[in-house]
Design a protein around this motif. Structure first.
Motif, short mmCIF file in Angstrom:
data_model
loop_
_atom_site.label_atom_id
_atom_site.label_comp_id
_atom_site.label_asym_id
_atom_site.label_seq_id
_atom_site.Cartn_x
_atom_site.Cartn_y
_atom_site.Cartn_z
N ARG A 282 16.45 -20.93 -7.65
CA ARG A 282 16.23 -20.29 -8.64
C ARG A 282 15.32 -18.76 -8.75
N THR A 283 14.08 -19.18 -7.77
CA THR A 283 12.68 -18.93 -7.77
C THR A 283 13.29 -18.27 -6.23
N THR A 284 14.43 -18.54 -5.07
CA THR A 284 14.75 -17.66 -4.39
C THR A 284 15.42 -16.09 -4.18
N LEU A 285 15.79 -16.66 -5.13
CA LEU A 285 17.34 -16.03 -5.57
C LEU A 285 16.52 -14.27 -6.71
N LEU A 286 15.23 -14.58 -7.62
CA LEU A 286 14.38 -14.07 -8.02
C LEU A 286 13.83 -13.70 -6.81
N THR A 287 13.11 -13.67 -5.96
CA THR A 287 12.61 -13.32 -4.64
C THR A 287 13.89 -12.33 -3.94
N LYS A 288 14.93 -12.44 -3.56
CA LYS A 288 15.87 -11.57 -3.19
C LYS A 288 15.86 -10.66 -4.21
N GLN A 289 16.09 -11.07 -5.45
CA GLN A 289 16.02 -9.14 -6.61
C GLN A 289 15.30 -8.73 -6.22
N ARG A 290 13.41 -9.05 -6.08
CA ARG A 290 13.05 -8.23 -6.08
C ARG A 290 12.30 -7.66 -4.81
N ILE A 291 12.88 -8.62 -3.94
CA ILE A 291 13.33 -7.50 -2.33
C ILE A 291 14.38 -6.28 -2.25
N SER A 292 15.23 -6.85 -3.35
CA SER A 292 16.39 -5.55 -3.69
C SER A 292 15.85 -4.93 -4.37
N SER A 293 14.55 -4.89 -5.28
CA SER A 293 14.52 -3.55 -6.03
C SER A 293 13.13 -3.12 -5.05
N LEU A 294 12.77 -3.34 -4.37
CA LEU A 294 11.46 -3.00 -3.49
C LEU A 294 12.54 -2.03 -2.60
N GLY A 295 13.70 -1.99 -2.37
CA GLY A 295 14.04 -1.66 -0.99
C GLY A 295 15.13 0.20 -1.92
N ILE A 296 15.30 -0.48 -3.47
CA ILE A 296 16.04 0.52 -4.34
C ILE A 296 14.39 1.63 -3.53
N ILE A 297 13.43 1.41 -4.26
CA ILE A 297 12.57 1.76 -4.79
C ILE A 297 12.27 2.93 -3.35
N ARG A 298 11.64 1.94 -2.27
CA ARG A 298 11.10 2.94 -0.74
C ARG A 298 12.42 4.19 -0.51
N GLU A 299 13.85 3.42 -0.51
CA GLU A 299 14.85 4.86 0.01
C GLU A 299 14.56 5.76 -1.17
N ALA A 300 14.43 5.55 -2.68
CA ALA A 300 13.89 6.66 -3.84
C ALA A 300 12.82 7.37 -3.10
N LEU A 301 12.24 6.93 -2.88
CA LEU A 301 10.70 7.88 -2.50
C LEU A 301 11.33 8.47 -0.94
N GLN A 302 11.80 8.29 -0.22
CA GLN A 302 11.47 8.95 0.56
C GLN A 302 13.31 9.86 0.05
N ILE A 303 14.16 9.85 -0.31
CA ILE A 303 15.25 11.13 -1.20
C ILE A 303 13.99 12.07 -0.90
N SER A 304 13.15 11.86 -2.83
CA SER A 304 12.66 12.09 -3.30
C SER A 304 11.97 13.07 -2.23
N GLN A 305 11.04 12.93 -1.56
CA GLN A 305 9.90 12.99 -0.06
C GLN A 305 11.06 14.63 0.56
N VAL A 306 12.35 13.79 1.48
CA VAL A 306 13.64 14.97 1.14
C VAL A 306 13.38 16.67 1.08
N PHE A 307 13.37 16.14 -0.88
CA PHE A 307 14.07 16.98 -2.08
C PHE A 307 12.84 18.06 -2.36
N LEU A 308 12.03 17.49 -1.77
CA LEU A 308 10.81 17.88 -2.19
C LEU A 308 10.41 18.31 -1.62
N TRP A 309 10.32 18.97 0.33
CA TRP A 309 10.32 19.45 0.81
C TRP A 309 11.35 20.62 0.96
#
Length: 636
Positions: A282-309
């Motif tokens: 269960r702890t391993t699954l929660l860690t994977k979920q957190r890794i996936s959430s951080l990946g979504i945030i990182r990609e959203a930040l990259q897209i927002s930077q392109v949209f900003l420029w």
């Protein structure tokens, strides 16, 4: 553990709120770009002559290709025909193609008003040709007005043409255009003179702004605004990059922590014995979920930077009258790519959020099975397999819907395409029978729980760890690292080596000269001591079962013992038991079974055994010329 879950839940909720707000802002921005501007209806003043009722322009003929929209609605060519200057607009105009009945008049990238014309009337100009001619005349008038350098000399007026009874607009004595009945009806005006005055006000305001925005003071002020905008964009981009690096660092740290536990095997075994494999999974699954959430945030930040420029560049283009015409052109050209990117981003975000929700749902089911450890471990493996399959199905559905939306935006008619998809699918079903067999067999494997992700299975001559499984294929990871892909339709007989429990089946050969009772007792005692061990005892489910002497050969006696273990732990327990038994045999001086050979010599020179005083002695015969024979019997 509860505090850890609560913390993960709060952080996940906060991340989802941030992602939702970012998606909402992005969607509102794109919707604002695509939102048409509504023009209010205008009413004629009292005493003015209303325009006579005109028959509405005929609708353009239907497209010849049933799968494509009319050429006038082309999302790529239409912006080039609308926003480019009149010198460039002709490059993208097809004289043979159907013409729109409405066209806009622009000056410095701003829309002033619209004109209309009958469709498919060879005696009159089309709306696009008429707009081009009016823009050409308006730019010439604006250039002359700027060279005169006298803003008070601007005069805009209209006169009624006696022949057509329509107002003609003049700017500084130069004819600009004739206001037609279609122009008056276009914006809901009830009279030609009312529409003429509206156009006069728009033209006068546009020419005054044209003169003012080309003065040096205004241009220097716009340069300062442009520099300030670029500076703010640079600072915002730096802040987004810094936050993205922090998110990426946290994601890498979680990945490293998940891949390398950083603890010794003994300490890990103790923690597993204390917490159980269920909490660890269960702890391993929660860690994977957190890794996936951080990946979504990182990609959203990259897209927002392109949209900003991109947004900053468009704003800077709008500061100067010489480049302002590029702003609506780029916005119109980017409308289709932005929609495509938005559809792709939304589809990706929906797939990731669906994966997180599916994992969270299965995690809730896993939390209700803590009472029975064995059932819980098996249920976790089964739910993990089901979650992967459901994620794949959801991803296919979302991608299919996004593809249909993108095709509709590209100008493809979805109705005939969906209608023909049934016939295409019917034809494909005959050509892909093996694919259907794969899906059916994969579904049966899941329902019957033959195996799942995390099991070790043997299919024919291939064995390995089930790494990936879906409705079509099963992928095994062999002991040497090879990835084996097996279509589900080819899996007829499968051996599951890790379902619910596993077993160590050891056969220990003991020398013929050893005390067999002592050896049996020693084999059983070592197994019982291992069952009572603090570390290894948690991996052994039941007391070891000593079967006894299973075989007796020239190599020695074979002792057989069974040890029931947790799934996938039989190899670890067997290795440790062999090590302990080897040390115990050396201490008790019990030899292991070794294959033996018997050599018999015959002939005159062969030694012979004779009885002397009740004891056997070997006697060697004298020399002879006879050949000797040697028979060797070995069983190995």
């Amino acid at each position: 553990m509860k505090n850890f879950r609560r913390l993960i839940r709060l952080r996940s909720l906060r991340r989802r709120l941030i992602q939702g707000l970012a998606g909402l802002l992005l969607g509102l921005g794109c919707w604002t770009i695509a939102m048409p501007i509504a023009v209010p209806n205008e009413v004629a003043a009292p005493g003015e002559t209303a325009a006579p009722p005109e028959t509405a322009p005929e609708a353009p003929p239907a497209a010849t290709d049933p799968l494509l929209v009319p050429p006038s609605q082309n999302p790529v060519i239409n912006p080039l025909q609308t926003w480019t200057p009149h010198q460039i607009r002709g490059w993208f105009t097809d004289s043979q193609a159907e013409q729109s009945d409405i066209a806009s008049i622009h000056l410095d990238g701003r829309t002033l008003f619209q004109v209309a014309a009958p469709i498919n009337n060879e005696e009159t100009l089309s709306a696009l040709e008429r707009a081009t001619a009016i823009e050409n005349e308006l730019e010439q008038i604006a250039a002359d007005f700027l060279r005169a350098d006298n803003p008070d000399a601007l005069t805009v007026s209209y006169e009624i043409d006696q022949e057509s009874n329509q107002p003609v607009i003049y700017v500084n004595g130069q004819m600009l255009m004739t206001v037609t009945y279609l122009d008056a009806r276009l914006n809901g005006a009830n009279s030609l003179t009312l529409r003429a005055r509206q156009i006069m006000n728009d033209v006068e305001e546009a020419l005054t702004r044209y003169f003012q925005q080309r003065q040096p003071e205004f241009l220097w002020r716009q340069v300062r605004w442009a520099l300030a905008t670029l500076l703010l964009t640079l600072l915002a981009s730096f802040a987004i990059s810094h936050f993205a690096r922090q998110v990426n660092g946290r994601r890498r740290a979680l990945k490293q922590g998940a891949s390398s536990p950083g603890r010794s095997p003994d300490s890990e075994a103790r923690s597993l014995a204390a917490l159980g494999n269920v909490n660890h999974m269960r702890t391993t699954l929660l860690t994977k979920q957190r890794i996936s959430s951080l990946g979504i945030i990182r990609e959203a930040l990259q897209i927002s930077q392109v949209f900003l420029w991109i947004t900053s560049g468009l704003v800077v283009l709008g500061f100067f009258p010489y480049t302002r015409w590029l702003q609506p052109l780029i916005v119109d050209l980017m409308r289709l790519p932005m929609r495509l990117v938005l559809a792709g981003v939304l589809a990706y975000v929906m797939i990731q959020l669906a994966s997180l929700w599916i994992d969270r749902l299965f995690l809730m089911f896993q939390g209700r099975t803590e009472a029975h450890l064995e059932r819980s471990q098996r249920l976790i493996l089964r739910l993990s397999t089901f979650s992967q399959v459901i994620k794949g199905v959801v991803a296919v559905v979302i991608v299919g819907i996004a593809a249909l939306i993108i095709l509709s935006w590209l100008g493809v008619r979805i109705g005939p395409l969906v209608a023909g998809a049934g016939l295409i699918g019917f034809a494909i079903s005959f050509a892909s029978q093996s694919l259907i067999k794969d899906i059916i067999n994969g579904f049966l494997v899941l329902v019957e729980d033959q195996y799942g992700v995390g099991d070790v299975i043997t299919v024919g001559a291939m064995s390995g760890f089930v790494e990936t499984m879906n409705l079509r294929i099963t992928q095994l990871r062999a002991t040497d690292g090879q990835l084996i892909t097996i279509p589900n339709s080819q899996i007829t007989v499968v051996q599951n080596l890790s379902k619910e429990w596993s077993q160590v089946d050891l056969m220990i050969p003991v020398g013929l000269t050893a005390d067999i009772n002592q050896a049996l007792q020693l084999v059983e005692d070592e197994a019982i001591l291992m069952k009572q061990d603090e570390i290894w005892g948690s991996l052994i489910l039941e007391p070891p079962l000593l079967l006894g002497v299973d075989d007796l050969t020239h190599a020695g006696a074979t002792i057989r013992i069974w040890i029931k273990t947790q799934p996938l732990k039989q190899w670890d327990v067997a290795r440790e038991y062999r090590r302990r038994l080897k040390l115990a045999f050396e201490t008790a001086e019990i030899p292991l079974g070794v294959p033996q050979q018997v050599v018999q010599l015959s002939g005159p020179l062969a030694p012979s055994r004779v009885m002397m005083n009740g004891h056997e002695h070997t006697a060697i015969a004298g020399p002879t010329t006879a050949d000797s024979a040697i028979d060797v019997a070995a069983d190995g």
